[in-house]
Design an enzyme around this catalytic site. Sequence first.
Site, mmCIF file in Angstrom:
data_model
loop_
_atom_site.group_PDB
_atom_site.id
_atom_site.type_symbol
_atom_site.label_atom_id
_atom_site.label_comp_id
_atom_site.label_asym_id
_atom_site.label_seq_id
_atom_site.Cartn_x
_atom_site.Cartn_y
_atom_site.Cartn_z
ATOM 1 N NE ARG A 186 -8.121 124.672 -115.553
ATOM 2 C CZ ARG A 186 -8.099 125.638 -116.214
ATOM 3 N NH1 ARG A 186 -9.096 125.818 -117.176
ATOM 4 N NH2 ARG A 186 -7.373 127.099 -115.828
ATOM 5 C CD GLU A 234 -4.540 139.411 -122.402
ATOM 6 O OE1 GLU A 234 -4.859 138.401 -121.520
ATOM 7 O OE2 GLU A 234 -5.145 140.250 -122.906
HETATM 8 P P1 AMP Z 1 -1.396 130.148 -122.486
HETATM 9 O O1 AMP Z 1 -0.090 130.079 -121.778
HETATM 10 O O2 AMP Z 1 -1.568 131.392 -122.931
HETATM 11 O O3 AMP Z 1 -1.342 129.098 -123.642
HETATM 12 O O4 AMP Z 1 -2.633 129.655 -121.626
HETATM 13 C C1 AMP Z 1 -2.757 128.192 -121.198
HETATM 14 C C2 AMP Z 1 -3.184 128.162 -119.795
HETATM 15 O O5 AMP Z 1 -4.191 129.142 -119.406
HETATM 16 C C3 AMP Z 1 -3.963 126.950 -119.473
HETATM 17 O O6 AMP Z 1 -3.331 126.278 -118.534
HETATM 18 C C4 AMP Z 1 -5.235 127.129 -119.585
HETATM 19 O O7 AMP Z 1 -5.802 126.495 -118.516
HETATM 20 C C5 AMP Z 1 -5.509 128.602 -119.417
HETATM 21 N N1 AMP Z 1 -6.544 129.343 -120.263
HETATM 22 C C6 AMP Z 1 -6.043 130.234 -121.294
HETATM 23 N N2 AMP Z 1 -7.223 130.421 -121.886
HETATM 24 C C7 AMP Z 1 -8.225 129.908 -121.462
HETATM 25 C C8 AMP Z 1 -9.603 129.706 -121.911
HETATM 26 N N3 AMP Z 1 -10.058 130.582 -122.800
HETATM 27 N N4 AMP Z 1 -10.454 128.986 -121.386
HETATM 28 C C9 AMP Z 1 -9.824 128.070 -120.414
HETATM 29 N N5 AMP Z 1 -8.571 128.043 -119.786
HETATM 30 C C10 AMP Z 1 -7.810 129.072 -120.346
#
Ligand code: AMP
Length: 183
Positions: free
Chosen positions: A66, A103
């Site tokens: 995205r 995670e």
């Molecule tokens: P992080 O590495 O945990 O910051 O995860 C970020 C990535 O995961 C981004 O590219 C988001 O598109 C996706 N993502 C994580 N949590 C969500 C959520 N609750 N809703 C939509 N996309 C998410």
Amino acid sequence: MMMSPSLECDLKQAIRDIPDYPKPGIMFRDITTLLGDARAFRRAVDEMVQPWAGMKIDKVAGIEARGFILGGAVAHQVSAGFVPIRKKGKLPHNRVSIAYTLEYGLDEIEMHEDAIAPHDRVILVDDLIATGGTAEGAVKLIRQLGAELLAAVFIVDLPDLGGSDKLRKLDVPVRTLVSFEGH
Ligand code: AMP
């Protein structure tokens, strides 16, 4: 760097919430509805880079997938080049790569080693920051190539997951347009 309450409200209304996707307990923030709304899409792209408008920006780096949609529009808006940061194994030329924690377990992102030159002024773009693991990896790749990271910008912040604070601790200016409690 916070947004005006009315703009945050408008953009929030353009984002669709999907409970229990992709697994139970996760509230998925679906930005495809925002992308499909011409006014909201333009507004989000303009606002993401508003503090750096008029400054020299060499490259906009977008995180798969995205971040490609938003980053391409942002790059056009600020007359910068676009650089894709991709999941492992997708880029054809010489790459730099970095592992980051999910995670459960590890994943890897990559960038072409010649996509960014030393001292380039770069803005990092993705749709959402949660734990910040992906964005932190991207920051390290960009800095590894000797570039100057001006900012990391996102439409959505999930502040309870700590990602935006994690980037700020790495001295990255962070701009987000809307935030949601929880995860
Ligand atoms: P992080 O590495 O945990 O910051 O995860 C970020 C990535 O995961 C981004 O590219 C988001 O598109 C996706 N993502 C994580 N949590 C969500 C959520 N609750 N809703 C939509 N996309 C998410």
